[in-house]
Design an enzyme around this catalytic site. Structure first.
Site, PDB file in Angstrom:
ATOM      1  NE  ARG A 248      -4.171  -1.672   0.225  1.00 14.12           N
ATOM      2  CZ  ARG A 248      -4.238  -2.787  -0.510  1.00 14.12           C
ATOM      3  NH1 ARG A 248      -3.246  -3.114  -1.303  1.00 14.12           N
ATOM      4  NH2 ARG A 248      -5.298  -3.571  -0.458  1.00 14.12           N
ATOM      5  CD  GLU A 277      -3.347   3.448  -4.732  1.00 14.81           C
ATOM      6  OE1 GLU A 277      -4.378   2.763  -4.914  1.00 14.81           O
ATOM      7  OE2 GLU A 277      -2.272   2.959  -4.367  1.00 14.81           O
ATOM      8  CG  HIS A 296      -3.766  -0.631  -6.067  1.00 16.26           C
ATOM      9  ND1 HIS A 296      -4.038  -0.057  -4.864  1.00 16.26           N
ATOM     10  CD2 HIS A 296      -3.687  -1.950  -5.802  1.00 16.26           C
ATOM     11  CE1 HIS A 296      -4.121  -0.978  -3.920  1.00 16.26           C
ATOM     12  NE2 HIS A 296      -3.904  -2.152  -4.478  1.00 16.26           N
TER      13      HIS A 296
HETATM   14  C1  DGY Z   1      -5.273  -6.487  -2.736  1.00 14.05           C
HETATM   15  O1  DGY Z   1      -6.152  -7.258  -3.166  1.00 14.05           O
HETATM   16  O2  DGY Z   1      -5.307  -6.025  -1.605  1.00 14.05           O
HETATM   17  C2  DGY Z   1      -4.091  -6.144  -3.593  1.00 14.05           C
HETATM   18  O3  DGY Z   1      -3.827  -4.797  -3.545  1.00 14.05           O
HETATM   19  C3  DGY Z   1      -4.208  -6.653  -4.998  1.00 14.05           C
HETATM   20  O4  DGY Z   1      -3.795  -5.753  -5.981  1.00 14.05           O
END
Ligand code: DGY
Length: 330
Positions: A248, A277, A296
């Protein structure tokens, strides 16, 4: 005398879906639930979402902040099913207080996210996006043998994995057996099986940062991991190191990363995630040649996203019908 049995009418639980779903998922959900969904192209505005949630029992979504404000308004809500493995959008304490179950979609995306991690490693080290642009703009000849555009080797180098969960292990397998890399890892708990399978060596964070050619961040975002990597950590990395973030955005101090890249404290970065984001247009990272960015999309293959959607649908149905197993996050 013939008595006609009155048709029994069962009331289906109501759910709201904020994401586009396939016909298969819609059919499956409709079997058990009365479904309404957001069909706008942009993300659902908060106020509309709050209104929509007033009468529903379940919410199927991804990334939307589930906090006290929302829980107060959604007084019938029993479950929020997240279409992702990460659930840092949940205020877990508030959800517990309001007796709302939170679910996620583990297992089905591990290999796909590991593929993307390697795509970022390879693209950064071999400068794929830069070279792609040069070729497409007619610059084959001046650059072809120019040392300036040479990259660094991935094979036989050292990878440092921060967060050795299921995705971390899938990355370690690729690194060890696909690229003959030495695998270092840092994790809350030691992983003896991973150590055996991939000859992975457990390190403290500082040693991992000092020794790795590729520092790969895969840890979930929690209060403990927020800004886990900051100025001090970037200074510890090799000047030739690449930093890859598929966790993240907030696990990293983005300002410190920008500075480290500018000052050439590290060689480059491959980023799937950002502090904010969608990434802001004026984010300096977007102007840097030595940074590869994707929006992402760690889990974004058709097959994996379908599997995640179905798993999230099964989770919401399982909670609301009391049948089947649930990927509850607490
Ligand atoms: C999630 O599913 O948390 C991941 O970020 C996949 O991209």
């Amino acid at each position: 005398m013939l008595f006609l049995k009155k048709e029994e009418k069962t009331v289906k639980p109501k759910i709201y879906v904020t994401l586009p779903i396939s016909i298969e998922v819609e059919n499956y959900l409709s079997e058990y639930c009365e479904l309404s969904k957001w069909t706008g192209e942009d993300r659902i505005p908060r106020e509309i979402l709050l209104q929509e949630l007033e009468e529903v029992d379940g919410l199927l979504t991804s990334g939307i902040r589930i906090d006290e404000e929302l829980l107060k308004r959604a007084s019938k809500l029993k479950v929020v099913s997240n279409v992702s493995v990460g659930y840092n959008n949940f205020d877990v304490e508030a959800m517990k207080e309001y007796n709302v179950i939170g679910t996620n979609t583990p297992y089905v995306l591990d290999e796909t996210v590991a593929d993307l991690t390697f795509a970022l490693i390879l693209a950064s080290a071999r400068r794929i996006t830069e070279l792609d642009q040069l070729v497409k703009t007619g610059n084959w000849n001046p650059i072809k043998d120019d040392q300036e555009i040479f990259g660094l080797d991935v094979h036989s180098s050292t990878i440092g994995i921060i967060g050795m969960g299921r995705i971390g292990e899938a990355v370690a397998r690729r690194a060890k057996f696909g690229f003959n890399m030495d695998v270092l890892y840092y994790n809350r708990n030691r992983k003896p099986e991973a150590e055996e399978k991939y000859e992975a060596k457990y390190c403290d964070l500082d040693s991992l940062l000092e020794k790795s050619d590729f520092v790969v961040l895969l840890t979930p975002l929690t209060p403990e991991t927020e800004h886990l990597i900051g100025e001090r950590e970037f200074k510890l990395m090799k000047n030739t190191a690449f930093f890859i973030n598929v966790s993240r955005g907030k696990t990293v101090d983005e300002k410190a990363m920008i500075r480290a890249l500018k000052e050439k404290e590290i060689y480059g970065a491959g980023l799937d995630v950002f502090q904010k984001e969608p990434v802001e247009k004026d984010n300096p990272l977007l102007k840097m040649q030595n940074v590869v960015t994707v929006p992402h999309i760690g889990s974004a293959t058709t097959k994996t996203r379908d599997a995640m959607m179905m798993r999230a649908a099964q989770n919401i149905v399982a909670v609301l019908t009391g049948k089947g197993t649930v990927d509850s996050v607490y």
